[in-house]
Design a protein around this motif. Structure first.
Motif, PDB file in Angstrom:
ATOM      1  N   SER A   8      13.008  85.690  89.611  1.00 22.72           N
ATOM      2  CA  SER A   8      13.598  84.619  88.813  1.00 22.72           C
ATOM      3  C   SER A   8      12.633  84.156  87.728  1.00 22.72           C
ATOM      4  O   SER A   8      13.000  84.008  86.552  1.00 22.72           O
ATOM      5  N   ASN A   9      11.360  83.944  88.103  1.00 27.15           N
ATOM      6  CA  ASN A   9      10.361  83.523  87.118  1.00 27.15           C
ATOM      7  C   ASN A   9      10.111  84.619  86.096  1.00 27.15           C
ATOM      8  O   ASN A   9       9.886  84.351  84.907  1.00 27.15           O
ATOM      9  N   ALA A  10      10.145  85.886  86.571  1.00 28.25           N
ATOM     10  CA  ALA A  10       9.951  86.987  85.639  1.00 28.25           C
ATOM     11  C   ALA A  10      11.080  87.036  84.617  1.00 28.25           C
ATOM     12  O   ALA A  10      10.860  87.313  83.428  1.00 28.25           O
ATOM     13  N   GLY A  11      12.280  86.735  85.090  1.00 31.48           N
ATOM     14  CA  GLY A  11      13.399  86.702  84.157  1.00 31.48           C
ATOM     15  C   GLY A  11      13.226  85.642  83.099  1.00 31.48           C
ATOM     16  O   GLY A  11      13.480  85.881  81.906  1.00 31.48           O
ATOM     17  N   LYS A  12      12.756  84.452  83.514  1.00 28.29           N
ATOM     18  CA  LYS A  12      12.521  83.388  82.544  1.00 28.29           C
ATOM     19  C   LYS A  12      11.416  83.780  81.563  1.00 28.29           C
ATOM     20  O   LYS A  12      11.511  83.525  80.358  1.00 28.29           O
ATOM     21  N   ALA A  13      10.340  84.397  82.108  1.00 28.63           N
ATOM     22  CA  ALA A  13       9.238  84.805  81.236  1.00 28.63           C
ATOM     23  C   ALA A  13       9.691  85.856  80.235  1.00 28.63           C
ATOM     24  O   ALA A  13       9.327  85.808  79.049  1.00 28.63           O
ATOM     25  N   LEU A  14      10.497  86.805  80.707  1.00 28.13           N
ATOM     26  CA  LEU A  14      10.989  87.839  79.807  1.00 28.13           C
ATOM     27  C   LEU A  14      11.919  87.260  78.753  1.00 28.13           C
ATOM     28  O   LEU A  14      11.928  87.703  77.605  1.00 28.13           O
ATOM     29  N   THR A  15      12.691  86.241  79.158  1.00 25.26           N
ATOM     30  CA  THR A  15      13.574  85.577  78.185  1.00 25.26           C
ATOM     31  C   THR A  15      12.757  84.888  77.094  1.00 25.26           C
ATOM     32  O   THR A  15      13.053  85.000  75.897  1.00 25.26           O
ATOM     33  N   SER A  16      11.703  84.174  77.531  1.00 26.24           N
ATOM     34  CA  SER A  16      10.834  83.521  76.545  1.00 26.24           C
ATOM     35  C   SER A  16      10.154  84.545  75.651  1.00 26.24           C
ATOM     36  O   SER A  16      10.011  84.343  74.437  1.00 26.24           O
ATOM     37  N   LEU A  17       9.740  85.666  76.256  1.00 26.64           N
ATOM     38  CA  LEU A  17       9.098  86.713  75.477  1.00 26.64           C
ATOM     39  C   LEU A  17      10.070  87.307  74.462  1.00 26.64           C
ATOM     40  O   LEU A  17       9.709  87.552  73.310  1.00 26.64           O
ATOM     41  N   ASN A  18      11.299  87.500  74.896  1.00 26.77           N
ATOM     42  CA  ASN A  18      12.305  88.036  73.999  1.00 26.77           C
ATOM     43  C   ASN A  18      12.583  87.075  72.841  1.00 26.77           C
ATOM     44  O   ASN A  18      12.793  87.492  71.700  1.00 26.77           O
ATOM     45  N   ASN A  19      12.565  85.758  73.156  1.00 30.03           N
ATOM     46  CA  ASN A  19      12.798  84.760  72.101  1.00 30.03           C
ATOM     47  C   ASN A  19      11.650  84.720  71.094  1.00 30.03           C
ATOM     48  O   ASN A  19      11.839  84.296  69.949  1.00 30.03           O
ATOM     49  N   SER A  20      10.453  85.133  71.533  1.00 34.18           N
ATOM     50  CA  SER A  20       9.298  85.106  70.619  1.00 34.18           C
ATOM     51  C   SER A  20       9.241  86.324  69.707  1.00 34.18           C
ATOM     52  O   SER A  20       8.468  86.336  68.746  1.00 34.18           O
ATOM     53  N   PHE A  21      10.015  87.334  70.006  1.00 30.87           N
ATOM     54  CA  PHE A  21       9.944  88.556  69.211  1.00 30.87           C
ATOM     55  C   PHE A  21      10.312  88.338  67.744  1.00 30.87           C
ATOM     56  O   PHE A  21       9.687  88.951  66.867  1.00 30.87           O
ATOM     57  N   PRO A  22      11.309  87.489  67.409  1.00 33.67           N
ATOM     58  CA  PRO A  22      11.587  87.284  65.970  1.00 33.67           C
ATOM     59  C   PRO A  22      10.378  86.777  65.195  1.00 33.67           C
ATOM     60  O   PRO A  22      10.062  87.278  64.112  1.00 33.67           O
ATOM     61  N   ASN A  23       9.672  85.780  65.788  1.00 33.37           N
ATOM     62  CA  ASN A  23       8.465  85.276  65.114  1.00 33.37           C
ATOM     63  C   ASN A  23       7.384  86.352  65.050  1.00 33.37           C
ATOM     64  O   ASN A  23       6.629  86.444  64.070  1.00 33.37           O
ATOM     65  N   THR A  24       7.319  87.166  66.120  1.00 33.57           N
ATOM     66  CA  THR A  24       6.327  88.244  66.117  1.00 33.57           C
ATOM     67  C   THR A  24       6.623  89.248  65.019  1.00 33.57           C
ATOM     68  O   THR A  24       5.715  89.731  64.324  1.00 33.57           O
ATOM     69  N   ARG A  25       7.902  89.549  64.848  1.00 34.21           N
ATOM     70  CA  ARG A  25       8.273  90.486  63.786  1.00 34.21           C
ATOM     71  C   ARG A  25       7.972  89.896  62.409  1.00 34.21           C
ATOM     72  O   ARG A  25       7.491  90.594  61.506  1.00 34.21           O
ATOM     73  N   LEU A  26       8.228  88.576  62.250  1.00 29.38           N
ATOM     74  CA  LEU A  26       7.894  87.931  60.976  1.00 29.38           C
ATOM     75  C   LEU A  26       6.397  88.004  60.695  1.00 29.38           C
ATOM     76  O   LEU A  26       5.957  88.263  59.578  1.00 29.38           O
ATOM     77  N   PHE A  27       5.604  87.742  61.762  1.00 32.83           N
ATOM     78  CA  PHE A  27       4.150  87.806  61.612  1.00 32.83           C
ATOM     79  C   PHE A  27       3.707  89.219  61.243  1.00 32.83           C
ATOM     80  O   PHE A  27       2.825  89.413  60.399  1.00 32.83           O
ATOM     81  N   ALA A  28       4.325  90.211  61.900  1.00 35.34           N
ATOM     82  CA  ALA A  28       3.958  91.594  61.622  1.00 35.34           C
ATOM     83  C   ALA A  28       4.266  91.953  60.165  1.00 35.34           C
ATOM     84  O   ALA A  28       3.468  92.630  59.494  1.00 35.34           O
ATOM     85  N   ARG A  29       5.411  91.470  59.672  1.00 34.23           N
ATOM     86  CA  ARG A  29       5.752  91.760  58.271  1.00 34.23           C
ATOM     87  C   ARG A  29       4.809  91.025  57.320  1.00 34.23           C
ATOM     88  O   ARG A  29       4.423  91.540  56.278  1.00 34.23           O
ATOM     89  N   ALA A  30       4.439  89.775  57.688  1.00 33.66           N
ATOM     90  CA  ALA A  30       3.565  88.987  56.813  1.00 33.66           C
ATOM     91  C   ALA A  30       2.147  89.550  56.761  1.00 33.66           C
ATOM     92  O   ALA A  30       1.452  89.419  55.747  1.00 33.66           O
ATOM     93  N   ILE A  31       1.707  90.183  57.862  1.00 37.78           N
ATOM     94  CA  ILE A  31       0.330  90.673  57.900  1.00 37.78           C
ATOM     95  C   ILE A  31       0.186  92.054  57.286  1.00 37.78           C
ATOM     96  O   ILE A  31      -0.934  92.531  57.056  1.00 37.78           O
ATOM     97  N   LEU A  32       1.314  92.698  56.990  1.00 36.18           N
ATOM     98  CA  LEU A  32       1.246  94.049  56.448  1.00 36.18           C
ATOM     99  C   LEU A  32       0.443  94.133  55.152  1.00 36.18           C
ATOM    100  O   LEU A  32      -0.356  95.067  54.977  1.00 36.18           O
ATOM    101  N   PRO A  33       0.617  93.197  54.177  1.00 33.39           N
ATOM    102  CA  PRO A  33      -0.213  93.287  52.965  1.00 33.39           C
ATOM    103  C   PRO A  33      -1.707  93.260  53.264  1.00 33.39           C
ATOM    104  O   PRO A  33      -2.482  94.007  52.651  1.00 33.39           O
ATOM    105  N   GLY A  34      -2.106  92.394  54.212  1.00 30.91           N
ATOM    106  CA  GLY A  34      -3.521  92.351  54.569  1.00 30.91           C
ATOM    107  C   GLY A  34      -3.992  93.640  55.213  1.00 30.91           C
ATOM    108  O   GLY A  34      -5.103  94.119  54.957  1.00 30.91           O
TER     109      GLY A  34
END
Length: 354
Positions: free
Chosen positions: A123-149
Protein backbone atom coordinates in the motif's frame (compact mmCIF):
# COMPACT_ATOMS: atom_id res chain seq x y z
CA UNK A 1 -29.83 -59.77 -16.50
CA UNK A 2 -29.32 -61.81 -13.38
CA UNK A 3 -25.70 -60.66 -13.28
CA UNK A 4 -26.77 -57.02 -13.53
CA UNK A 5 -29.26 -57.57 -10.77
CA UNK A 6 -26.59 -59.15 -8.66
CA UNK A 7 -24.25 -56.25 -9.34
CA UNK A 8 -26.87 -53.72 -8.33
CA UNK A 9 -27.63 -55.60 -5.16
CA UNK A 10 -23.93 -55.64 -4.27
CA UNK A 11 -23.63 -51.92 -4.97
CA UNK A 12 -26.71 -51.19 -2.86
CA UNK A 13 -25.41 -53.20 0.08
CA UNK A 14 -22.08 -51.36 -0.18
CA UNK A 15 -23.82 -48.00 -0.03
CA UNK A 16 -26.00 -48.88 2.95
CA UNK A 17 -23.61 -51.07 4.94
CA UNK A 18 -22.43 -49.74 8.32
CA UNK A 19 -18.63 -49.43 8.50
CA UNK A 20 -16.66 -51.47 10.98
CA UNK A 21 -14.47 -49.93 13.68
CA UNK A 22 -11.34 -50.72 11.66
CA UNK A 23 -12.85 -49.08 8.57
CA UNK A 24 -13.88 -45.97 10.60
CA UNK A 25 -10.34 -45.52 11.98
CA UNK A 26 -9.01 -44.84 8.48
CA UNK A 27 -11.75 -42.34 7.54
CA UNK A 28 -12.01 -38.58 7.94
CA UNK A 29 -13.55 -37.63 11.33
CA UNK A 30 -16.44 -35.86 9.55
CA UNK A 31 -17.74 -39.15 8.01
CA UNK A 32 -16.95 -41.70 10.70
CA UNK A 33 -19.96 -43.89 11.56
CA UNK A 34 -21.76 -42.96 8.33
CA UNK A 35 -22.67 -45.32 5.51
CA UNK A 36 -21.24 -44.75 2.08
CA UNK A 37 -24.51 -43.29 0.88
CA UNK A 38 -24.68 -40.89 3.86
CA UNK A 39 -21.07 -39.86 3.26
CA UNK A 40 -21.86 -39.15 -0.38
CA UNK A 41 -24.80 -37.04 0.67
CA UNK A 42 -22.40 -34.95 2.81
CA UNK A 43 -20.30 -34.22 -0.25
CA UNK A 44 -23.26 -32.66 -2.05
CA UNK A 45 -23.01 -29.63 0.26
CA UNK A 46 -19.64 -28.83 -1.34
CA UNK A 47 -20.35 -30.17 -4.80
CA UNK A 48 -22.10 -27.06 -6.14
CA UNK A 49 -19.36 -24.54 -5.37
CA UNK A 50 -16.68 -27.06 -6.31
CA UNK A 51 -18.19 -27.80 -9.71
CA UNK A 52 -18.65 -24.05 -10.27
CA UNK A 53 -14.99 -23.35 -9.54
CA UNK A 54 -13.91 -26.30 -11.69
CA UNK A 55 -15.99 -24.87 -14.51
CA UNK A 56 -14.32 -21.47 -14.07
CA UNK A 57 -10.89 -23.09 -14.17
CA UNK A 58 -11.79 -25.09 -17.26
CA UNK A 59 -13.09 -21.96 -18.95
CA UNK A 60 -9.90 -20.09 -18.03
CA UNK A 61 -7.84 -22.91 -19.52
CA UNK A 62 -9.50 -22.26 -22.85
CA UNK A 63 -7.74 -18.84 -22.96
CA UNK A 64 -8.94 -15.58 -24.46
CA UNK A 65 -8.09 -16.32 -28.08
CA UNK A 66 -8.55 -19.30 -30.36
CA UNK A 67 -5.97 -22.06 -30.02
CA UNK A 68 -4.77 -20.71 -26.63
CA UNK A 69 -5.24 -24.14 -25.06
CA UNK A 70 -3.54 -25.92 -27.96
CA UNK A 71 -0.66 -23.49 -27.75
CA UNK A 72 -0.46 -24.07 -23.98
CA UNK A 73 -0.29 -27.81 -24.53
CA UNK A 74 2.34 -27.35 -27.25
CA UNK A 75 4.39 -25.10 -24.97
CA UNK A 76 4.00 -27.56 -22.09
CA UNK A 77 5.21 -30.31 -24.43
CA UNK A 78 8.32 -28.30 -25.32
CA UNK A 79 8.93 -27.53 -21.66
CA UNK A 80 8.57 -31.21 -20.74
CA UNK A 81 10.93 -32.27 -23.53
CA UNK A 82 13.45 -29.62 -22.38
CA UNK A 83 13.24 -30.87 -18.81
CA UNK A 84 13.67 -34.45 -20.05
CA UNK A 85 16.79 -33.47 -22.03
CA UNK A 86 18.27 -31.76 -18.97
CA UNK A 87 17.51 -34.35 -16.33
CA UNK A 88 20.60 -33.54 -14.27
CA UNK A 89 19.74 -29.82 -14.18
CA UNK A 90 16.16 -30.72 -13.25
CA UNK A 91 17.45 -32.82 -10.37
CA UNK A 92 19.60 -29.90 -9.21
CA UNK A 93 16.60 -27.58 -9.54
CA UNK A 94 14.46 -29.88 -7.41
CA UNK A 95 17.27 -30.26 -4.87
CA UNK A 96 17.79 -26.50 -4.66
CA UNK A 97 14.05 -25.94 -4.53
CA UNK A 98 13.82 -28.41 -1.65
CA UNK A 99 16.67 -26.58 0.13
CA UNK A 100 14.92 -23.27 -0.43
CA UNK A 101 11.61 -24.62 0.88
CA UNK A 102 13.42 -26.07 3.91
CA UNK A 103 14.94 -22.65 4.62
CA UNK A 104 11.48 -21.05 4.36
CA UNK A 105 10.09 -23.72 6.70
CA UNK A 106 12.82 -23.14 9.29
CA UNK A 107 11.92 -19.44 9.29
CA UNK A 108 8.20 -19.85 9.07
CA UNK A 109 7.56 -17.33 11.85
CA UNK A 110 9.63 -14.65 10.10
CA UNK A 111 7.99 -15.52 6.79
CA UNK A 112 4.56 -15.16 8.35
CA UNK A 113 5.52 -11.76 9.74
CA UNK A 114 6.82 -10.71 6.33
CA UNK A 115 3.59 -11.81 4.68
CA UNK A 116 1.57 -9.85 7.24
CA UNK A 117 3.63 -6.74 6.53
CA UNK A 118 3.46 -7.25 2.80
CA UNK A 119 0.00 -5.70 2.45
CA UNK A 120 0.83 -2.34 4.16
CA UNK A 121 4.19 -2.33 2.37
CA UNK A 122 2.49 -2.70 -0.99
CA UNK A 123 0.00 0.00 0.00
CA UNK A 124 2.79 2.44 0.91
CA UNK A 125 4.69 1.44 -2.21
CA UNK A 126 1.65 2.27 -4.26
CA UNK A 127 1.43 5.72 -2.69
CA UNK A 128 5.16 6.28 -3.22
CA UNK A 129 4.91 5.22 -6.85
CA UNK A 130 1.93 7.52 -7.32
CA UNK A 131 3.90 10.45 -5.91
CA UNK A 132 6.85 9.50 -8.08
CA UNK A 133 4.63 9.35 -11.13
CA UNK A 134 3.22 12.80 -10.29
CA UNK A 135 6.76 14.20 -10.12
CA UNK A 136 7.68 13.01 -13.59
CA UNK A 137 6.17 16.06 -15.39
CA UNK A 138 8.39 18.41 -13.38
CA UNK A 139 11.32 16.08 -13.95
CA UNK A 140 10.73 16.18 -17.67
CA UNK A 141 10.52 19.98 -17.56
CA UNK A 142 13.80 20.10 -15.65
CA UNK A 143 15.41 17.73 -18.14
CA UNK A 144 14.32 19.94 -21.04
CA UNK A 145 15.48 23.10 -19.24
CA UNK A 146 18.92 21.66 -18.47
CA UNK A 147 19.57 20.52 -22.02
CA UNK A 148 21.12 23.86 -23.14
CA UNK A 149 23.56 23.69 -20.23
CA UNK A 150 24.39 20.07 -21.03
CA UNK A 151 25.00 21.04 -24.64
CA UNK A 152 27.51 23.64 -23.45
CA UNK A 153 29.34 21.22 -21.17
CA UNK A 154 31.76 20.03 -23.81
CA UNK A 155 32.69 23.58 -24.80
CA UNK A 156 33.06 24.53 -21.12
CA UNK A 157 35.40 21.61 -20.53
CA UNK A 158 37.48 22.57 -23.56
CA UNK A 159 37.71 26.16 -22.32
CA UNK A 160 38.67 24.98 -18.82
CA UNK A 161 41.73 23.06 -19.96
CA UNK A 162 43.90 26.20 -20.46
CA UNK A 163 42.85 27.48 -17.04
CA UNK A 164 43.71 24.13 -15.45
CA UNK A 165 47.08 24.23 -17.21
CA UNK A 166 47.78 27.59 -15.53
CA UNK A 167 46.26 26.63 -12.18
CA UNK A 168 48.40 23.53 -11.74
CA UNK A 169 51.71 25.45 -11.61
CA UNK A 170 50.07 28.02 -9.33
CA UNK A 171 49.14 25.42 -6.70
CA UNK A 172 52.43 23.53 -7.07
CA UNK A 173 54.99 23.24 -4.30
CA UNK A 174 57.03 26.07 -5.85
CA UNK A 175 54.10 28.47 -5.66
CA UNK A 176 51.04 28.30 -3.38
CA UNK A 177 51.93 24.85 -2.05
CA UNK A 178 55.19 26.15 -0.64
CA UNK A 179 53.46 29.28 0.64
CA UNK A 180 51.00 27.13 2.54
CA UNK A 181 53.88 25.24 4.16
CA UNK A 182 55.52 28.55 5.14
CA UNK A 183 52.27 29.90 6.56
CA UNK A 184 51.41 26.77 8.55
CA UNK A 185 53.46 27.73 11.67
CA UNK A 186 52.10 31.28 11.47
CA UNK A 187 48.57 29.94 11.16
CA UNK A 188 49.06 27.77 14.24
CA UNK A 189 50.41 30.76 16.18
CA UNK A 190 47.56 32.92 14.91
CA UNK A 191 45.04 30.34 16.07
CA UNK A 192 46.68 30.32 19.50
CA UNK A 193 46.67 34.13 19.52
CA UNK A 194 42.99 34.14 18.60
CA UNK A 195 42.26 31.75 21.45
CA UNK A 196 44.19 33.91 23.91
CA UNK A 197 42.48 37.02 22.55
CA UNK A 198 39.22 35.66 23.89
CA UNK A 199 40.74 36.10 27.35
CA UNK A 200 42.29 39.51 26.54
CA UNK A 201 39.21 41.17 25.04
CA UNK A 202 37.10 41.09 28.25
CA UNK A 203 40.00 42.68 30.16
CA UNK A 204 40.48 45.27 27.42
CA UNK A 205 36.76 45.97 27.57
CA UNK A 206 36.99 46.55 31.34
CA UNK A 207 39.99 48.86 30.81
CA UNK A 208 38.12 50.84 28.13
CA UNK A 209 35.08 51.18 30.40
CA UNK A 210 37.33 52.34 33.25
CA UNK A 211 38.95 54.97 31.03
CA UNK A 212 35.60 56.10 29.60
CA UNK A 213 33.60 56.20 32.85
CA UNK A 214 36.24 57.17 35.44
CA UNK A 215 39.74 58.11 34.24
CA UNK A 216 38.87 60.50 31.39
CA UNK A 217 36.03 62.29 33.27
CA UNK A 218 38.39 62.70 36.26
CA UNK A 219 41.07 64.20 34.01
CA UNK A 220 38.58 66.75 32.69
CA UNK A 221 37.92 68.19 36.18
CA UNK A 222 39.35 71.67 36.85
CA UNK A 223 41.12 71.75 40.22
CA UNK A 224 40.27 74.78 42.33
CA UNK A 225 43.42 75.58 44.35
CA UNK A 226 43.73 79.37 44.71
CA UNK A 227 45.99 81.18 44.21
CA UNK A 228 47.52 78.34 42.14
CA UNK A 229 44.39 77.56 40.06
CA UNK A 230 44.96 77.63 36.31
CA UNK A 231 41.36 77.21 35.15
CA UNK A 232 42.46 74.33 32.90
CA UNK A 233 41.52 70.67 33.16
CA UNK A 234 43.87 68.77 35.42
CA UNK A 235 45.09 66.46 32.62
CA UNK A 236 46.33 69.63 30.85
CA UNK A 237 48.00 70.78 34.08
CA UNK A 238 49.88 67.46 34.13
CA UNK A 239 51.36 68.11 30.71
CA UNK A 240 52.06 71.71 31.66
CA UNK A 241 54.14 70.34 34.56
CA UNK A 242 55.99 67.94 32.19
CA UNK A 243 56.83 70.85 29.90
CA UNK A 244 57.98 72.93 32.89
CA UNK A 245 60.20 70.13 34.20
CA UNK A 246 61.71 69.65 30.76
CA UNK A 247 62.39 73.39 30.57
CA UNK A 248 63.97 73.79 33.99
CA UNK A 249 66.00 70.61 33.60
CA UNK A 250 67.54 71.46 30.22
CA UNK A 251 71.34 71.42 29.83
CA UNK A 252 72.62 74.94 29.25
CA UNK A 253 75.80 75.23 31.36
CA UNK A 254 77.67 71.98 30.67
CA UNK A 255 76.75 70.37 34.02
CA UNK A 256 74.24 67.91 32.57
CA UNK A 257 70.49 67.54 32.95
CA UNK A 258 69.19 68.27 36.43
CA UNK A 259 66.48 70.36 38.07
CA UNK A 260 67.71 73.57 39.66
CA UNK A 261 66.08 75.13 42.71
CA UNK A 262 66.67 78.42 44.41
CA UNK A 263 66.50 77.42 48.08
CA UNK A 264 65.98 80.96 49.42
CA UNK A 265 64.70 81.29 52.98
CA UNK A 266 62.33 83.04 55.33
CA UNK A 267 61.57 83.67 58.98
CA UNK A 268 59.22 80.65 59.32
CA UNK A 269 61.08 77.61 60.61
CA UNK A 270 59.39 74.37 59.62
CA UNK A 271 60.27 70.76 60.31
CA UNK A 272 59.37 67.41 58.81
CA UNK A 273 58.97 65.49 62.01
CA UNK A 274 60.60 62.11 62.46
CA UNK A 275 61.41 60.47 59.11
CA UNK A 276 61.82 56.76 59.47
CA UNK A 277 62.60 53.99 59.31
CA UNK A 278 65.64 54.99 57.18
CA UNK A 279 67.05 58.00 59.06
CA UNK A 280 64.66 58.46 61.98
CA UNK A 281 65.69 62.11 62.06
CA UNK A 282 63.90 65.44 61.80
CA UNK A 283 64.59 67.79 58.88
CA UNK A 284 64.31 71.58 59.27
CA UNK A 285 63.88 74.41 56.78
CA UNK A 286 62.85 78.07 56.46
CA UNK A 287 59.68 79.17 54.68
CA UNK A 288 58.56 82.65 53.74
CA UNK A 289 55.02 81.91 55.04
CA UNK A 290 53.36 79.71 57.58
CA UNK A 291 52.13 76.42 55.97
CA UNK A 292 48.34 76.29 55.89
CA UNK A 293 47.96 72.53 55.84
CA UNK A 294 47.91 69.44 53.65
CA UNK A 295 45.13 68.43 51.29
CA UNK A 296 43.83 65.78 51.19
CA UNK A 297 44.13 65.23 54.90
CA UNK A 298 45.62 61.89 55.87
CA UNK A 299 43.04 59.81 57.72
CA UNK A 300 45.59 57.71 59.56
CA UNK A 301 44.95 54.56 57.54
CA UNK A 302 45.25 53.45 53.96
CA UNK A 303 42.08 53.40 51.87
CA UNK A 304 40.66 49.92 51.25
CA UNK A 305 42.09 48.00 48.30
CA UNK A 306 39.45 45.98 46.44
CA UNK A 307 40.99 44.36 43.34
CA UNK A 308 37.74 42.47 42.58
CA UNK A 309 35.66 45.65 42.31
CA UNK A 310 35.42 46.82 38.66
CA UNK A 311 37.00 50.21 38.06
CA UNK A 312 34.24 51.41 35.70
CA UNK A 313 31.65 51.04 38.49
CA UNK A 314 33.50 53.44 40.83
CA UNK A 315 32.37 57.01 41.44
CA UNK A 316 34.39 59.85 39.93
CA UNK A 317 36.62 61.26 42.71
CA UNK A 318 35.74 64.70 44.04
CA UNK A 319 39.19 66.31 43.74
CA UNK A 320 37.87 69.65 44.98
CA UNK A 321 36.06 68.28 48.02
CA UNK A 322 38.95 66.77 49.96
CA UNK A 323 39.40 67.89 53.56
CA UNK A 324 42.48 69.93 54.61
CA UNK A 325 44.66 68.56 57.39
CA UNK A 326 47.60 69.93 59.39
CA UNK A 327 50.98 70.38 57.67
CA UNK A 328 53.14 67.28 57.43
CA UNK A 329 54.99 66.86 60.72
CA UNK A 330 53.27 69.94 62.22
CA UNK A 331 50.32 70.69 64.47
CA UNK A 332 48.72 73.67 62.75
CA UNK A 333 44.91 73.31 62.92
CA UNK A 334 43.41 72.25 59.55
CA UNK A 335 41.60 74.82 57.42
CA UNK A 336 37.86 74.40 57.31
CA UNK A 337 37.54 75.78 53.76
CA UNK A 338 38.41 73.10 51.21
CA UNK A 339 39.26 75.83 48.71
CA UNK A 340 41.83 77.48 50.99
CA UNK A 341 45.14 78.05 49.16
CA UNK A 342 48.07 75.76 49.78
CA UNK A 343 51.70 76.30 48.93
CA UNK A 344 52.57 75.29 45.35
CA UNK A 345 53.87 71.70 45.04
CA UNK A 346 56.92 73.02 43.19
CA UNK A 347 57.55 75.86 45.69
CA UNK A 348 61.04 75.21 47.08
CA UNK A 349 59.98 76.12 50.58
CA UNK A 350 57.07 73.66 50.46
CA UNK A 351 59.54 71.00 49.38
CA UNK A 352 61.72 71.93 52.28
CA UNK A 353 58.76 71.62 54.60
CA UNK A 354 58.17 68.09 53.37
Amino acid sequence: RSQLQQLLDTYGRALTAKPTAAQDAAQDPSVRGLTAAAALNQSYKYGGPAFKNVSIVNQALLGTERHDLSKLIAGLDKTTQGLDRNEAALKDLITNFNTTMAAFASHSADLSASVRLLAPTLSNAGKALTSLNNSFPNTRLFARAILPGVNQTAATIDAAFPWIAQARPLVSQKELGGLVNDLTPTTASLAKLTDETLKLLPQADLLAKCATNVILPTGDIKINDPPLSTGAENYKEFWYAMVGLAGEGQNFDGNGLYVRFQPGGGDQTISSGKIGPYTNTTLFGNAVATPIGTRPAYTGKRPPYKPDSPCYKQQIPDVNGAATGPPDGGSTPPATDASAPLLSPINPFARAAK
